[in-house]
Design an enzyme around this catalytic site. Sequence first.
Site, PDB file in Angstrom:
ATOM      1  CE1 TYR A  16      -0.568  -3.758  -5.228  1.00 28.47           C
ATOM      2  CE2 TYR A  16      -0.324  -1.198  -5.797  1.00 28.47           C
ATOM      3  CZ  TYR A  16      -0.952  -2.461  -5.028  1.00 28.47           C
ATOM      4  OH  TYR A  16      -1.663  -2.227  -4.114  1.00 28.47           O
ATOM      5  CB  THR A  59      -2.603  -2.837   5.970  1.00 31.98           C
ATOM      6  OG1 THR A  59      -1.833  -2.887   4.688  1.00 31.98           O
ATOM      7  CG2 THR A  59      -4.133  -2.180   5.658  1.00 31.98           C
TER       8      THR A  59
END
Length: 250
Positions: free
Chosen positions: A157, A192
């Site tokens: 990531y 989220t």
Amino acid sequence: MERLKGKVALISGGARGQGAAEARLFVGEGAKVVIGDVLDDLCRKTAAQINASGTSKSAIALHLDVTRAADWHAAVETCEREFGGLDILVNNAGIANAKGLEETSEEEWDSIVNINQKGVWLGMKSAVPAMRKRGAGSIINISSIYGLIGSAGSTAYHGTKGAVRLLSKSAAIEYAADKIRVNSIHPGIILTPMLGVVTREELQPLIDATPLKRGAQPEEVGWCAVFLASDEASFVTGSELVVDGGYTAH
Ligand code: NAD
């Protein structure tokens, strides 16, 4: 408020989370939006909710897998056919992986690089010709605080989000002559569905290390995207906007 009046935006990963928040805020500021995602049903639902809150059709949902050039071409073509052009691209789609360097399989590496990094490049490559036709544009690439600093346990990531930072700066220089501005946003802890990759126990220390001592609502990133998309940011290009409650200020 009409900060984006007359503008057309394409937002990847717009079915939920930050992308959906950006779509809602952009339409609230007078823009037309095309939201693309691989979550087709949710994407259609998000667009329908946006349209239900206004008087005219302002949002269109479509299938967009950011790793596929053909999907990008169809998305840009939809912006031009349905709304008359393309002014704003938000490369927002992304996936996280909370795995260490050795634990990450080659397949997982390829998947995260394809979505988070290649997807941003393909999006810009597809959008630039349409923006040129309009004589200007704003591209907003969603990186992360993990594109600025390192941490243990998700090297793939970090690699992709660091790449997005410099992809953005390079494109900003390359397309300045076309009046296409390119900036990156670097969110910290945003509440989220993506946070599902970490446990509650793993999340708490991240919030504790955030000077504002909380995670943010997706709209708190969305308003920053509104600014960068608007003519208020006319001299802002190649910049990195950090939206992290102070996390990286230490
Ligand atoms: P999210 O998981 O709610 O949204 C990501 C969206 O991208 C989803 O709708 C998903 O279906 C979509 N997507 C995934 N793969 C796709 C593909 N191949 N093609 C098109 N769409 C695809 O998470 P979010 O927080 O809204 O994430 C938005 C962006 O913000 C991502 O780039 C993410 O890396 C970045 N970010 C998130 C946080 C956070 O704390 N949530 C922090 C820093 C950066």
